[in-house]
Design a protein around this motif. Structure first.
Motif, PDB file in Angstrom:
ATOM      1  N   LEU A  49      39.372  39.344  43.605  1.00 15.37           N
ATOM      2  CA  LEU A  49      39.523  38.589  42.188  1.00 15.37           C
ATOM      3  C   LEU A  49      38.724  37.485  42.235  1.00 15.37           C
ATOM      4  O   LEU A  49      38.076  36.898  41.000  1.00 15.37           O
ATOM      5  CB  LEU A  49      40.868  38.481  41.650  1.00 15.37           C
ATOM      6  N   LYS A  88      35.355  38.534  41.750  1.00 12.09           N
ATOM      7  CA  LYS A  88      35.124  38.948  40.313  1.00 12.09           C
ATOM      8  C   LYS A  88      34.881  37.818  39.614  1.00 12.09           C
ATOM      9  O   LYS A  88      33.975  37.950  38.584  1.00 12.09           O
ATOM     10  CB  LYS A  88      36.192  39.853  40.012  1.00 12.09           C
ATOM     11  N   ASN A 147      33.592  45.573  36.294  1.00 14.30           N
ATOM     12  CA  ASN A 147      34.629  46.527  36.439  1.00 14.30           C
ATOM     13  C   ASN A 147      35.171  46.546  37.985  1.00 14.30           C
ATOM     14  O   ASN A 147      34.511  46.401  38.925  1.00 14.30           O
ATOM     15  CB  ASN A 147      34.003  47.829  36.122  1.00 14.30           C
ATOM     16  N   HIS A 148      36.494  46.596  37.949  1.00 12.69           N
ATOM     17  CA  HIS A 148      37.306  46.460  39.263  1.00 12.69           C
ATOM     18  C   HIS A 148      36.830  47.733  40.190  1.00 12.69           C
ATOM     19  O   HIS A 148      36.359  47.331  41.411  1.00 12.69           O
ATOM     20  CB  HIS A 148      38.802  46.526  39.275  1.00 12.69           C
ATOM     21  N   SER A 149      36.508  48.826  39.543  1.00 11.07           N
ATOM     22  CA  SER A 149      36.087  49.842  40.537  1.00 11.07           C
ATOM     23  C   SER A 149      34.708  49.635  41.024  1.00 11.07           C
ATOM     24  O   SER A 149      34.471  49.821  42.235  1.00 11.07           O
ATOM     25  CB  SER A 149      36.224  51.108  39.480  1.00 11.07           C
ATOM     26  N   TYR A 167      35.196  46.786  43.875  1.00 14.64           N
ATOM     27  CA  TYR A 167      35.972  47.509  45.237  1.00 14.64           C
ATOM     28  C   TYR A 167      34.882  48.534  45.868  1.00 14.64           C
ATOM     29  O   TYR A 167      34.708  48.678  47.028  1.00 14.64           O
ATOM     30  CB  TYR A 167      37.277  47.696  45.198  1.00 14.64           C
TER      31      TYR A 167
END
Length: 104
Positions: free
Chosen positions: A28, A31, A43-45, A48
């Motif tokens: 995070l 991010k 986007n988190h996807s 990661y």
């Protein structure tokens, strides 16, 4: 070994983010760093998946910060990749500019 130009732009930005984030560069925090620089939220996807690819390529280490959080650090290879690119950019910036239009 992975070269700088084999990485996507986003992966290059992730290497920079890992080097730049103060404290623990966890997902995070990375991010947040990137969200400040990109027009659209990350986007988190995407984040990661790309971190996983950098880990698999040997440029980034992933260690457990706590039971739910991983911290990401550059490997020696990742740091050397960034350093070589920084040196290249520094050399390019010191090149004399060509004279245009016949001006002296």
């Amino acid at each position: 070994m992975t070269t700088y130009h084999e990485l996507t732009g986003f992966q290059r930005d992730l290497l920079e983010a890992i080097a730049a984030v103060d404290g623990d560069p966890y997902g995070l925090a990375l991010k947040e760093y990137l969200d400040e620089r990109y027009a659209d939220p990350i986007n988190h996807s995407r984040l990661y998946q790309n971190l996983d690819q950098l880990v698999d390529s040997g440029l980034v280490n992933r260690d457990e910060l706590d039971a739910r959080t991983n911290v990401y650090t550059l490997t020696d290879a990742g740091r050397q990749l960034l350093q070589r690119h920084a040196e290249t950019l520094a050399q390019l910036c010191e090149l004399p500019r060509p004279v245009t239009g016949g001006a002296q």
